[in-house]
Design a protein around this motif. Sequence first.
Motif, PDB file in Angstrom:
ATOM      1  N   MET A 197       1.898  24.250 -43.859  1.00  0.00           N
ATOM      2  CA  MET A 197       2.500  24.787 -43.727  1.00  0.00           C
ATOM      3  C   MET A 197       2.854  24.210 -41.517  1.00  0.00           C
ATOM      4  SD  MET A 197       4.973  28.057 -43.965  1.00  0.00           S
ATOM      5  CE  MET A 197       3.759  29.431 -45.139  1.00  0.00           C
ATOM      6  N   VAL A 198       1.586  23.527 -41.094  1.00  0.00           N
ATOM      7  CA  VAL A 198       1.642  23.588 -40.220  1.00  0.00           C
ATOM      8  C   VAL A 198       1.336  22.038 -40.042  1.00  0.00           C
ATOM      9  CG1 VAL A 198       0.011  23.138 -38.479  1.00  0.00           C
ATOM     10  CG2 VAL A 198       0.187  25.385 -39.232  1.00  0.00           C
TER      11      VAL A 198
ATOM     12  N   SER B  25       4.012  19.242 -37.736  1.00  0.00           N
ATOM     13  CA  SER B  25       3.803  17.826 -37.739  1.00  0.00           C
ATOM     14  C   SER B  25       4.564  16.671 -38.367  1.00  0.00           C
ATOM     15  CB  SER B  25       2.500  17.738 -38.158  1.00  0.00           C
ATOM     16  OG  SER B  25       1.840  16.552 -36.868  1.00  0.00           O
ATOM     17  N   LEU B  26       4.715  16.501 -39.198  1.00  0.00           N
ATOM     18  CA  LEU B  26       4.946  15.365 -40.566  1.00  0.00           C
ATOM     19  C   LEU B  26       7.190  15.484 -39.535  1.00  0.00           C
ATOM     20  CD1 LEU B  26       3.267  15.258 -43.470  1.00  0.00           C
ATOM     21  CD2 LEU B  26       3.036  14.154 -41.270  1.00  0.00           C
ATOM     22  N   ALA B  27       7.534  16.849 -39.751  1.00  0.00           N
ATOM     23  CA  ALA B  27       9.190  17.205 -39.856  1.00  0.00           C
ATOM     24  C   ALA B  27       9.217  16.444 -38.334  1.00  0.00           C
ATOM     25  CB  ALA B  27       9.370  18.112 -39.687  1.00  0.00           C
TER      26      ALA B  27
ATOM     27  N   ALA C 252      11.559  25.938 -50.571  1.00  0.00           N
ATOM     28  CA  ALA C 252       9.490  26.531 -50.390  1.00  0.00           C
ATOM     29  C   ALA C 252       9.751  27.408 -48.731  1.00  0.00           C
ATOM     30  CB  ALA C 252       9.458  25.415 -49.955  1.00  0.00           C
ATOM     31  N   LEU C 253       9.985  26.673 -47.902  1.00  0.00           N
ATOM     32  CA  LEU C 253       9.731  27.143 -46.824  1.00  0.00           C
ATOM     33  C   LEU C 253      10.902  28.476 -46.372  1.00  0.00           C
ATOM     34  CD1 LEU C 253      10.166  24.062 -44.275  1.00  0.00           C
ATOM     35  CD2 LEU C 253       8.192  25.519 -44.691  1.00  0.00           C
TER      36      LEU C 253
ATOM     37  N   VAL D 196       9.018  28.975 -39.788  1.00  0.00           N
ATOM     38  CA  VAL D 196      10.591  28.587 -39.384  1.00  0.00           C
ATOM     39  C   VAL D 196      10.824  27.844 -39.080  1.00  0.00           C
ATOM     40  CG1 VAL D 196       9.812  30.467 -37.265  1.00  0.00           C
ATOM     41  CG2 VAL D 196      11.912  30.538 -38.156  1.00  0.00           C
ATOM     42  N   LEU D 197       9.835  27.148 -37.571  1.00  0.00           N
ATOM     43  CA  LEU D 197       9.333  26.525 -37.210  1.00  0.00           C
ATOM     44  C   LEU D 197       9.638  25.020 -37.625  1.00  0.00           C
ATOM     45  CD1 LEU D 197       8.782  24.457 -34.311  1.00  0.00           C
ATOM     46  CD2 LEU D 197       6.300  24.557 -34.887  1.00  0.00           C
ATOM     47  N   THR D 198       9.224  24.927 -38.542  1.00  0.00           N
ATOM     48  CA  THR D 198       9.780  23.501 -39.913  1.00  0.00           C
ATOM     49  C   THR D 198      10.948  23.770 -40.048  1.00  0.00           C
ATOM     50  OG1 THR D 198       6.854  23.692 -40.393  1.00  0.00           O
ATOM     51  CG2 THR D 198       8.394  22.608 -41.382  1.00  0.00           C
ATOM     52  N   LEU D 199      11.642  24.925 -40.339  1.00  0.00           N
ATOM     53  CA  LEU D 199      12.919  24.426 -41.008  1.00  0.00           C
ATOM     54  C   LEU D 199      13.930  24.280 -39.304  1.00  0.00           C
ATOM     55  CD1 LEU D 199      13.351  27.674 -42.849  1.00  0.00           C
ATOM     56  CD2 LEU D 199      13.983  25.238 -43.081  1.00  0.00           C
ATOM     57  N   LEU D 200      13.414  24.810 -38.088  1.00  0.00           N
ATOM     58  CA  LEU D 200      14.129  24.470 -37.451  1.00  0.00           C
ATOM     59  C   LEU D 200      14.035  23.121 -37.020  1.00  0.00           C
ATOM     60  CD1 LEU D 200      15.402  25.430 -35.036  1.00  0.00           C
ATOM     61  CD2 LEU D 200      13.213  26.097 -33.913  1.00  0.00           C
TER      62      LEU D 200
END
Length: 461
Positions: free
Chosen positions: A356-357, A361-363, A380-381, A397-401
């Motif tokens: 997820m981390v 980064s890729l997001a 998935a998230l 939640v950071l990636t979804l944001l």
Amino acid sequence: MVSIADSQIPSSQSPCSSSTRIQRSHGRSMRTIRSNLSLRGRDCSPEVIPTAARSAAVSEILTDSVIDFRLGELTAGYMASAEKSLSPDAVDLLELSRDFSDFSSFNSDISGELQRLASLCDGKHPQLGREFRDSKDSESVKLKLDPLADAVASTEILNIASPEDVEPVVRLCVETLMNSSASIEAKRDSAAKLRLLAKHRPDFRELIGISGAIQALVSLLRSTDSVAQENAVTALLNISLEESNKTHITDAGAIKPLVYALRTGTSTTKENAACALLNLSMIEENRNTIGVCGAIPPLVSLMVNGSSRGTKDSLATLYKLCSSRQNKERAVSAGAVAPLVGLVGERGGGTAEKAMVVLSSLAAIGEGRAVIVEEGGIPALVEAIEDGPTRGKEFAVLTLLQLCSDSARNRGLLVREGGIPPLVALTQSGSARAKHKAETLLGYLREPRLDGVPLGTTNAR
């Protein structure tokens, strides 16, 4: 609150059967099963990014001549114009990078080869063992070195030996490695001795670093002898644990041969080459160089096909390398997103958190966000927020944001995946940072419009 009706995707877009392409071994929640059924016949494909819009770094064919040319550009400062400003999301990623170190610790000689090496040496020189037992209480222990003796076979001796005691061994090993007429067996054994000495103590690593051994080991990285290559890779990994040696290894031209070993070596060689590149990537200037030399595709391959240890090593290295935008593009182009999304569903061992981390980064780039959504990243998230560990929820939640902050379409997907209830729960029970991110994301979901466009609609064409 955004309703289901508000988040509909226009029927004018092409349909697809499901919002995710990832098959995972663990059971999926009924929420996701229901949402997948409800999505049948609806469009959930991301916007197609024109090929011409992608960086040239994404599509480059990494022949030796191209690598050399690109390294020349780096040396000339061609790529010195990397992103300077830090967005709020970038600051969040910097904070997470400190947390990520908890999940990406590694040791030198990590894969059990030290024990195997020691077992091979045991019993070869019983007389050496007797000499040690007779002299271990003396004020100064000398190794009584014979040019052919495996003096480093005894870890007991190494525990009390001084750098002056082992310097003759190091010198002999370097001479053997640099001798063009020496047999591959002799070079293999010399690399094994340096590997064990560098594993053992920091002062030995410092000694080896200034002895000329680094250049000699680099020349062995392309050896067709798999054992010699493995010993050389692991010796360099162990040597690189000494901070001052990182620059010496880089200056010796080790990056390109380490990438070669990452592509061609045994499973242990690949894992330790990944760790060695991770150590060298601690020098910021090396990160683009490592990407230019073609490290990203074999790291993705190691993530998919390697052991559990190899997967974790590749994730840690990918995360460090992807602080560079060019390497983010290379990772997306190399197909890193699909396996990362698949790893989000892993339970135990910290692998999901690492994945997820890296996804976070890729997001940070448009290409990454598009492919994450295409590969089923949103469901998935959401599941990770529902069922994952506390730290994993924060990463999710950071990636979804990042995926939803500027995309009404992705917000609609998040709503239909049932993301609102677990986000509300996270605002009540999560960590302080997770609560803040969840509240921010819920705020975006409550907004009726984005850039003048009602949520769930598109501009006229």
